[in-house]
Design a protein around this motif. Structure first.
Motif, PDB file in Angstrom:
ATOM      1  N   VAL A  26      -2.265   7.967 -28.016  1.00 28.95           N
ATOM      2  CA  VAL A  26      -1.320   9.081 -28.061  1.00 28.95           C
ATOM      3  C   VAL A  26      -2.094  10.390 -28.080  1.00 28.95           C
ATOM      4  O   VAL A  26      -3.048  10.538 -28.853  1.00 28.95           O
ATOM      5  N   VAL A  27      -1.695  11.329 -27.233  1.00 29.13           N
ATOM      6  CA  VAL A  27      -2.282  12.670 -27.218  1.00 29.13           C
ATOM      7  C   VAL A  27      -1.213  13.663 -27.658  1.00 29.13           C
ATOM      8  O   VAL A  27      -0.176  13.799 -27.006  1.00 29.13           O
ATOM      9  N   PHE A  28      -1.455  14.331 -28.776  1.00 30.99           N
ATOM     10  CA  PHE A  28      -0.561  15.387 -29.252  1.00 30.99           C
ATOM     11  C   PHE A  28      -0.991  16.705 -28.608  1.00 30.99           C
ATOM     12  O   PHE A  28      -2.113  17.164 -28.812  1.00 30.99           O
ATOM     13  N   GLY A  29      -0.110  17.322 -27.813  1.00 30.16           N
ATOM     14  CA  GLY A  29      -0.404  18.604 -27.191  1.00 30.16           C
ATOM     15  C   GLY A  29      -0.870  18.457 -25.763  1.00 30.16           C
ATOM     16  O   GLY A  29      -1.853  17.767 -25.485  1.00 30.16           O
ATOM     17  N   CYS A  30      -0.147  19.094 -24.845  1.00 33.08           N
ATOM     18  CA  CYS A  30      -0.477  19.007 -23.414  1.00 33.08           C
ATOM     19  C   CYS A  30      -0.829  20.378 -22.858  1.00 33.08           C
ATOM     20  O   CYS A  30      -0.422  20.747 -21.761  1.00 33.08           O
TER      21      CYS A  30
END
Length: 339
Positions: A156-160
């Protein structure tokens, strides 16, 4: 007479006149062709500069690619006309972060220049704006490296923003097919999907645990339900992220914080104890920049969607405003286009 972008005070940034630089024996001068706007540039403007003396200025800009136009007598392995990107972490004053030089200028002085260190050669056919992505992509790669992820992991990557999107790019390039990207802005979520994320959603509009259980499956930590995510990367910096992840994390999962937090956050060590999860941080790119330069020729088309806006240098003040909006990704300053 040229121009340079300087911070004069809190939210006070201006294009000031500057004499063309002259290199000393160990220096080079680069004609800047492209330079990206970084989130740290915006942060420096908000706080009135970094290492700025009273009455002085902070020059900014550090994501630069350009052509060498002047070389000091003692600099070896460098010649005029050579195409390079600048590795600001390897420059004596860390260009654009409190030293006397910033890369938002037509001609940039690089002190104590060393090829393969502070200067990295780039191929002749690599577009300038793609080359200027080297620095933020190196930040993203270091975050991915710190997560110790491998093919088959669920991430999971928080922030794009630009860094989070760069992480999606590297995760997918590493063969990780189950990447979930989280961001409030639909435009950024769309970019994450275009880069190969399996799913993207707004965590303020969805139940984080329920949605990740749906996507990554469930796990158990003693009597507590957890999600099946192997690694979490925080490129957003929202104060609730750490506590939310600890609450839902499975046994021996990993979390990397790359976002800059200005204030302390709470951490539930009781919940974390039973998971034996690892929480670490990632800053900069101690070793990654040459790897990015080597990869960019094959990733040039893949990386292009990271750039959301392009502005000529004379419109950089307007560009800074755009870079501060949630819908933007990487805002690129093009020195070859006139306003």
């Amino acid at each position: 007479m040229g121009q340079v972008l300087n911070i004069h005070g809190v939210n006070d940034v201006r294009l000031d006149p500057v004499e063309p630089p002259r290199p000393g024996d160990k220096d080079v001068v680069i004609k800047v062709k492209a330079c990206g706007i970084c989130g740290s540039d915006l942060s420096y403007i908000k706080i009135g500069g970094i290492h700025r003396k009273p009455g002085g200025v902070t020059p900014i800009g550090h994501e630069a690619a350009g052509e060498i136009v002047a070389v000091g007598a003692a600099v070896q392995g460098v010649k005029p006309g050579q195409r390079v990107v600048v590795n600001p972490m390897m420059t004596p004053s860390y260009i654009g972060s409190g030293g006397p030089e910033g890369a938002f200028t037509e001609e940039l002085l690089v002190r104590d220049a060393r090829i393969g260190d502070s200067l990295l050669p780039i191929p002749d056919d690599l577009p300038w704006e793609i080359a200027a992505l080297t620095e933020p992509l190196a930040v993203a790669l270091h975050g991915v490296n710190r997560a110790q992820v491998k093919a088959g992991d669920k991430v999971v990557v928080f922030g794009c923003g630009p860094i989070g999107l760069g992480m999606v790019l590297w995760l997918v390039d590493r063969g990780i097919t189950d990447v979930v990207a989280l961001d409030l802005a639909p435009e950024r979520r769309e970019r994450a999907m275009a880069l190969g994320a399996r799913a993207a959603f707004d965590p303020t509009q969805e139940d984080l645990k329920a949605k990740l259980t749906e996507l990554h499956g469930a796990a158990r930590v003693f009597s507590r339900e957890a999600v099946g995510t192997d690694a979490f990367i925080d490129a957003a910096g929202a104060r609730n992220i750490l506590s939310d992840v600890v609450r839902i994390a499975k046994y021996q999962s990993r979390m990397v914080v790359t976002a800059a937090y200005m204030k302390p956050v709470e951490l539930d060590l009781g919940a974390m104890l039973t998971t034996e999860m690892t929480i670490t941080t990632a800053v900069g790119y101690p070793t990654e920049m040459p790897e990015v330069v080597a990869a960019l020729p094959r990733l040039s088309k893949t990386a292009a969607p990271l750039i959301s806006h392009r502005f000529p240098f004379q419109q950089i003040i307007e560009a800074l405003g755009v870079a501060a909006t949630p819908a933007s990704a990487k805002v690129m300053i093009d020195f070859e286009t006139k306003a």
